[in-house]
Design an enzyme around this catalytic site. Structure first.
Site, PDB file in Angstrom:
ATOM      1  N   CYS A  45     -37.372  25.787  20.528  1.00  0.00           N
ATOM      2  CA  CYS A  45     -38.410  26.384  21.464  1.00  0.00           C
ATOM      3  C   CYS A  45     -37.617  26.507  22.866  1.00  0.00           C
ATOM      4  CB  CYS A  45     -39.766  25.464  21.426  1.00  0.00           C
ATOM      5  SG  CYS A  45     -40.471  25.413  19.774  1.00  0.00           S
ATOM      6  N   ASP A 139     -57.708  46.457  22.003  1.00  0.00           N
ATOM      7  CA  ASP A 139     -58.905  46.333  21.548  1.00  0.00           C
ATOM      8  C   ASP A 139     -59.355  44.769  21.188  1.00  0.00           C
ATOM      9  OD1 ASP A 139     -57.444  46.133  19.420  1.00  0.00           O
ATOM     10  OD2 ASP A 139     -58.287  47.450  18.022  1.00  0.00           O
TER      11      ASP A 139
END
Length: 217
Positions: A45, A139
């Site tokens: 990470c 959206d």
């Protein structure tokens, strides 16, 4: 719950390294990428967060906001950012969500709803399923979900490629073939009939099969 393509991305309020946000409000009318991590101070990470910071201008060009999440508190994220800058050359330049109560991880289906306990006492292996990439459209619908194992670094260049393809569909109503990259020919979807296609693509298109029509934009 698990999220599927076309679902509304759950809204939430959370602390981040850039202050407290309401997720949908923070997104505004932009696209978004939420990418999650099982624990701070984890090696794979660390490389991902640094690389994402380096290529953030590419997401900015596409009006895509980036936000990270790790199952630790924001003060831990701030300490981790120093390591990321030292080892990767670039510190995170986007918000990182603190999720010590596991609320967002559970809301997005990355951990079982019944999961409990002190996040600081959980290991990366406990949270191994918190390794997702969610791409969210203007959206607020989920457009892409990628799930990676802890041992394999994510390919954020591929995320950019898919965003390019989806935004091209948004504006030009075309689909993209295997291994497509910007500038390559595209596919006219079967929902567009030939008469309509001739109007939409006056430059002409090549019909390989009735269901497979190729056009150069």
């Amino acid at each position: 719950m698990s999220l599927s393509l076309g679902d509304t991305a759950p809204d939430f309020e959370a602390d981040t390294t850039a202050g407290r946000i309401k997720f949908h409000e923070w997104l505004g009318n932009s696209w978004g990428v939420l990418f999650s991590h099982p624990k701070d101070f984890t090696p794979v990470c660390t490389t991902e967060l640094g690389y994402m910071a380096k290529i953030k201008p590419e997401f900015d060009k596409r009006d895509v906001k980036i936000i990270g999440l790790s199952v630790d508190a924001t003060n831990d994220h701030a300490r981790w950012a120093k390591d990321i800058e030292e080892t990767q050359g670039t510190a995170p330049n986007y918000p990182m969500i603190g999720d010590p109560e596991l609320k967002v991880a559970k809301l997005y289906g990355m951990l079982p709803a019944a999961t409990s306990g002190d996040a600081s006492k959980r290991t990366a292996a406990d949270n191994l399923t918190v390794r997702n990439v969610f791409v969210i459209g203007r959206d607020k619908k989920v457009k892409l979900v990628l799930v990676y194992p802890m041992t394999a670094g994510r390919n954020f260049d591929e995320v950019l490629r898919v965003i390019d393809a989806m935004q091209l569909n948004e504006t030009r109503k075309v689909a993209t073939p295997v291994n497509w990259k910007p500038g390559d020919p595209v596919i006219i979807p079967t929902a567009i009939k030939d008469d309509e296609a001739k109007t939409m693509f006056p430059q002409g298109f090549k019909t390989l099969k009735p269901y497979l029509r190729i056009v150069k934009l």
